[in-house]
Design a protein around this motif. Structure first.
Motif, PDB file in Angstrom:
ATOM      1  N   HIS A   1       0.814  -1.220   0.000  1.00  0.00           N
ATOM      2  CA  HIS A   1       0.000   0.000   0.000  1.00  0.00           C
ATOM      3  C   HIS A   1       0.851   1.276   0.000  1.00  0.00           C
ATOM      4  CE1 HIS A   1      -2.858  -3.085   1.316  1.00  0.00           C
ATOM      5  NE2 HIS A   1      -3.732  -2.336   0.679  1.00  0.00           N
ATOM      6  N   LYS A   2       2.145   1.122  -0.255  1.00  0.00           N
ATOM      7  CA  LYS A   2       3.077   2.260  -0.340  1.00  0.00           C
ATOM      8  C   LYS A   2       3.060   3.134   0.914  1.00  0.00           C
ATOM      9  CE  LYS A   2       3.143   2.529  -5.336  1.00  0.00           C
ATOM     10  NZ  LYS A   2       2.174   1.686  -5.943  1.00  0.00           N
ATOM     11  N   MET A   3       3.024   2.450   2.059  1.00  0.00           N
ATOM     12  CA  MET A   3       3.098   3.151   3.341  1.00  0.00           C
ATOM     13  C   MET A   3       4.427   2.808   4.012  1.00  0.00           C
ATOM     14  SD  MET A   3      -0.746   3.086   4.899  1.00  0.00           S
ATOM     15  CE  MET A   3      -0.919   1.323   4.944  1.00  0.00           C
ATOM     16  N   THR A   4       4.843   3.666   4.920  1.00  0.00           N
ATOM     17  CA  THR A   4       6.075   3.450   5.660  1.00  0.00           C
ATOM     18  C   THR A   4       5.816   3.755   7.132  1.00  0.00           C
ATOM     19  OG1 THR A   4       6.770   5.707   5.076  1.00  0.00           O
ATOM     20  CG2 THR A   4       7.643   3.922   3.733  1.00  0.00           C
ATOM     21  N   GLY A   5       6.756   3.348   7.987  1.00  0.00           N
ATOM     22  CA  GLY A   5       6.605   3.643   9.405  1.00  0.00           C
ATOM     23  C   GLY A   5       7.544   2.835  10.256  1.00  0.00           C
ATOM     24  N   PHE A   6       7.321   2.937  11.550  1.00  0.00           N
ATOM     25  CA  PHE A   6       8.172   2.240  12.509  1.00  0.00           C
ATOM     26  C   PHE A   6       7.330   1.859  13.716  1.00  0.00           C
ATOM     27  CE2 PHE A   6      11.625   1.527  15.496  1.00  0.00           C
ATOM     28  CZ  PHE A   6      12.548   0.890  14.678  1.00  0.00           C
TER      29      PHE A   6
ATOM     30  N   PHE B   1       4.328   1.505  20.430  1.00  0.00           N
ATOM     31  CA  PHE B   1       4.390   2.884  19.963  1.00  0.00           C
ATOM     32  C   PHE B   1       4.615   2.772  18.465  1.00  0.00           C
ATOM     33  CE2 PHE B   1       5.793   3.546  24.386  1.00  0.00           C
ATOM     34  CZ  PHE B   1       4.974   4.594  24.754  1.00  0.00           C
ATOM     35  N   GLN B   2       3.743   3.369  17.666  1.00  0.00           N
ATOM     36  CA  GLN B   2       3.878   3.231  16.222  1.00  0.00           C
ATOM     37  C   GLN B   2       3.600   4.553  15.526  1.00  0.00           C
ATOM     38  OE1 GLN B   2       1.365   0.309  14.270  1.00  0.00           O
ATOM     39  NE2 GLN B   2       2.774   0.200  12.555  1.00  0.00           N
ATOM     40  N   ILE B   3       4.301   4.718  14.411  1.00  0.00           N
ATOM     41  CA  ILE B   3       4.055   5.842  13.516  1.00  0.00           C
ATOM     42  C   ILE B   3       3.908   5.273  12.112  1.00  0.00           C
ATOM     43  CG2 ILE B   3       6.455   6.436  13.011  1.00  0.00           C
ATOM     44  CD1 ILE B   3       5.460   9.416  13.647  1.00  0.00           C
ATOM     45  N   ILE B   4       2.906   5.738  11.392  1.00  0.00           N
ATOM     46  CA  ILE B   4       2.602   5.252  10.049  1.00  0.00           C
ATOM     47  C   ILE B   4       2.500   6.468   9.137  1.00  0.00           C
ATOM     48  CG2 ILE B   4       1.001   3.909   8.638  1.00  0.00           C
ATOM     49  CD1 ILE B   4      -0.239   2.996  11.409  1.00  0.00           C
ATOM     50  N   GLU B   5       3.008   6.343   7.924  1.00  0.00           N
ATOM     51  CA  GLU B   5       2.912   7.459   6.986  1.00  0.00           C
ATOM     52  C   GLU B   5       2.581   6.971   5.586  1.00  0.00           C
ATOM     53  OE1 GLU B   5       6.694   9.465   7.543  1.00  0.00           O
ATOM     54  OE2 GLU B   5       7.762   7.905   6.462  1.00  0.00           O
ATOM     55  N   GLY B   6       1.869   7.800   4.857  1.00  0.00           N
ATOM     56  CA  GLY B   6       1.429   7.498   3.494  1.00  0.00           C
ATOM     57  C   GLY B   6       0.375   8.506   3.097  1.00  0.00           C
ATOM     58  N   THR B   7      -0.538   8.107   2.211  1.00  0.00           N
ATOM     59  CA  THR B   7      -1.627   9.011   1.855  1.00  0.00           C
ATOM     60  C   THR B   7      -2.634   9.039   3.005  1.00  0.00           C
ATOM     61  OG1 THR B   7      -3.033   7.337   0.828  1.00  0.00           O
ATOM     62  CG2 THR B   7      -1.384   8.420  -0.593  1.00  0.00           C
TER      63      THR B   7
ATOM     64  N   GLU C   1      -1.291  13.583  14.587  1.00  0.00           N
ATOM     65  CA  GLU C   1      -1.282  13.395  13.144  1.00  0.00           C
ATOM     66  C   GLU C   1      -0.719  14.659  12.514  1.00  0.00           C
ATOM     67  OE1 GLU C   1      -5.379  12.838  11.784  1.00  0.00           O
ATOM     68  OE2 GLU C   1      -6.007  13.627  13.706  1.00  0.00           O
ATOM     69  N   TRP C   2       0.013  14.464  11.423  1.00  0.00           N
ATOM     70  CA  TRP C   2       0.726  15.558  10.788  1.00  0.00           C
ATOM     71  C   TRP C   2       0.706  15.390   9.274  1.00  0.00           C
ATOM     72  CZ3 TRP C   2       2.432  12.365  14.621  1.00  0.00           C
ATOM     73  CH2 TRP C   2       2.647  12.925  15.877  1.00  0.00           C
ATOM     74  N   CYS C   3       0.860  16.491   8.570  1.00  0.00           N
ATOM     75  CA  CYS C   3       1.128  16.477   7.130  1.00  0.00           C
ATOM     76  C   CYS C   3       2.546  16.998   6.957  1.00  0.00           C
ATOM     77  CB  CYS C   3       0.147  17.369   6.380  1.00  0.00           C
ATOM     78  SG  CYS C   3      -1.494  16.653   6.262  1.00  0.00           S
ATOM     79  N   LEU C   4       3.326  16.255   6.202  1.00  0.00           N
ATOM     80  CA  LEU C   4       4.731  16.588   6.012  1.00  0.00           C
ATOM     81  C   LEU C   4       5.052  16.671   4.523  1.00  0.00           C
ATOM     82  CD1 LEU C   4       6.148  13.999   8.554  1.00  0.00           C
ATOM     83  CD2 LEU C   4       5.848  16.432   8.946  1.00  0.00           C
ATOM     84  N   PRO C   5       6.073  17.421   4.150  1.00  0.00           N
ATOM     85  CA  PRO C   5       6.427  17.496   2.734  1.00  0.00           C
ATOM     86  C   PRO C   5       7.056  16.207   2.198  1.00  0.00           C
ATOM     87  CG  PRO C   5       7.905  18.860   4.059  1.00  0.00           C
ATOM     88  CD  PRO C   5       6.846  18.333   4.979  1.00  0.00           C
ATOM     89  N   GLU C   6       7.660  15.417   3.083  1.00  0.00           N
ATOM     90  CA  GLU C   6       8.274  14.157   2.642  1.00  0.00           C
ATOM     91  C   GLU C   6       8.264  13.146   3.783  1.00  0.00           C
ATOM     92  OE1 GLU C   6      12.954  15.227   3.450  1.00  0.00           O
ATOM     93  OE2 GLU C   6      12.128  15.605   1.466  1.00  0.00           O
ATOM     94  N   ARG C   7       8.511  11.898   3.428  1.00  0.00           N
ATOM     95  CA  ARG C   7       8.529  10.819   4.413  1.00  0.00           C
ATOM     96  C   ARG C   7       9.722  10.949   5.360  1.00  0.00           C
ATOM     97  NH1 ARG C   7       5.215   6.436   2.808  1.00  0.00           N
ATOM     98  NH2 ARG C   7       4.425   6.745   0.697  1.00  0.00           N
ATOM     99  N   GLN C   8       9.502  10.548   6.594  1.00  0.00           N
ATOM    100  CA  GLN C   8      10.592  10.472   7.567  1.00  0.00           C
ATOM    101  C   GLN C   8      11.107   9.039   7.702  1.00  0.00           C
ATOM    102  OE1 GLN C   8       8.682  12.349  11.029  1.00  0.00           O
ATOM    103  NE2 GLN C   8      10.244  13.938  10.832  1.00  0.00           N
ATOM    104  N   TYR C   9      10.313   8.059   7.274  1.00  0.00           N
ATOM    105  CA  TYR C   9      10.658   6.646   7.442  1.00  0.00           C
ATOM    106  C   TYR C   9      10.751   5.957   6.078  1.00  0.00           C
ATOM    107  CZ  TYR C   9       9.555   7.773  12.212  1.00  0.00           C
ATOM    108  OH  TYR C   9       9.556   8.361  13.445  1.00  0.00           O
ATOM    109  N   SER C  10      11.316   6.636   5.117  1.00  0.00           N
ATOM    110  CA  SER C  10      11.342   6.122   3.742  1.00  0.00           C
ATOM    111  C   SER C  10      12.107   4.806   3.608  1.00  0.00           C
ATOM    112  CB  SER C  10      11.927   7.166   2.793  1.00  0.00           C
ATOM    113  OG  SER C  10      13.240   7.507   3.203  1.00  0.00           O
ATOM    114  N   HIS C  11      12.980   4.488   4.553  1.00  0.00           N
ATOM    115  CA  HIS C  11      13.747   3.238   4.497  1.00  0.00           C
ATOM    116  C   HIS C  11      12.956   2.039   5.016  1.00  0.00           C
ATOM    117  CE1 HIS C  11      17.320   5.411   3.413  1.00  0.00           C
ATOM    118  NE2 HIS C  11      17.255   6.136   4.506  1.00  0.00           N
ATOM    119  N   TRP C  12      11.772   2.268   5.563  1.00  0.00           N
ATOM    120  CA  TRP C  12      11.057   1.219   6.254  1.00  0.00           C
ATOM    121  C   TRP C  12       9.645   1.049   5.719  1.00  0.00           C
ATOM    122  CZ3 TRP C  12      14.371  -1.223   9.146  1.00  0.00           C
ATOM    123  CH2 TRP C  12      15.439  -0.531   9.710  1.00  0.00           C
ATOM    124  N   ALA C  13       9.330  -0.091   5.082  1.00  0.00           N
ATOM    125  CA  ALA C  13       7.923  -0.400   4.836  1.00  0.00           C
ATOM    126  C   ALA C  13       7.268  -0.507   6.212  1.00  0.00           C
ATOM    127  CB  ALA C  13       7.760  -1.706   4.050  1.00  0.00           C
ATOM    128  N   MET C  14       7.953  -1.167   7.138  1.00  0.00           N
ATOM    129  CA  MET C  14       7.595  -1.128   8.552  1.00  0.00           C
ATOM    130  C   MET C  14       8.805  -1.584   9.338  1.00  0.00           C
ATOM    131  SD  MET C  14       5.850  -0.340  11.124  1.00  0.00           S
ATOM    132  CE  MET C  14       4.511   0.368  10.201  1.00  0.00           C
TER     133      MET C  14
END
Length: 143
Positions: free
Chosen positions: A34-39, A48-54, A79-92
């Motif tokens: 689903h083209k999401m990333t997080g940790f 404790f989890q953070i998830i990012e995507g659309t 929840e936040w809107c950011l200009p770019e991913r912070q966890y781009s190296h991690w699908a999870m």
């Protein structure tokens, strides 16, 4: 824009190493598809989890997590809107803290698993980003 959501929850029952490994594997595959990333950080039976995507994908996943009986006391931290991913190296990315008492920042957040934590949302984001970066550095060294 990237949408990001952070939450904490208690595990309904203590999870075995096998169950945690399976959970991390499933989350990684789902997020990759689903083209999401997080940790995800787990210690003291707490997630404790953070998830990012659309926005729509992250909200849909958060609703699934909310309905998952492995979690209770689920609380959205922020929840936040950011200009770019912070966890781009991690699908999870996933880390289980064998002894969370050794991590001052984790203990700080763990003791704040309440309304107080929502007042300090960025502390959780920093903790997860710190562990994601440390985890990535360990993996790079071991290659």
């Amino acid at each position: 824009m990237i949408y990001q959501i952070a939450y904490w929850s208690k595990a309904s029952i203590p999870m075995s190493q096998s169950e945690l490994t399976q959970l991390a594997h499933h989350a990684k595959n789902y997020n990759f598809a689903h083209k999401m990333t997080g940790f995800l950080l787990y210690g003291n039976h707490t997630f404790f989890q953070i998830i990012e995507g659309t926005y729509s994908q992250v909200q849909a996943l958060y609703q699934k997590i909310s309905a998952d009986n492995r979690h209770h006391q689920l609380q959205k931290i922020g929840e936040w809107c950011l200009p770019e991913r912070q966890y781009s190296h991690w699908a999870m990315g996933f880390e289980q803290l064998a002894n969370p008492n050794h991590y001052k920042n984790y203990q700080y957040l763990y003791s704040w698993r309440s309304e107080q934590l929502t007042q300090n949302k960025d502390a959780m984001r920093r903790l997860l980003l710190e562990h994601a970066n440390l985890h990535q550095a360990k993996n790079i060294k071991s290659v």
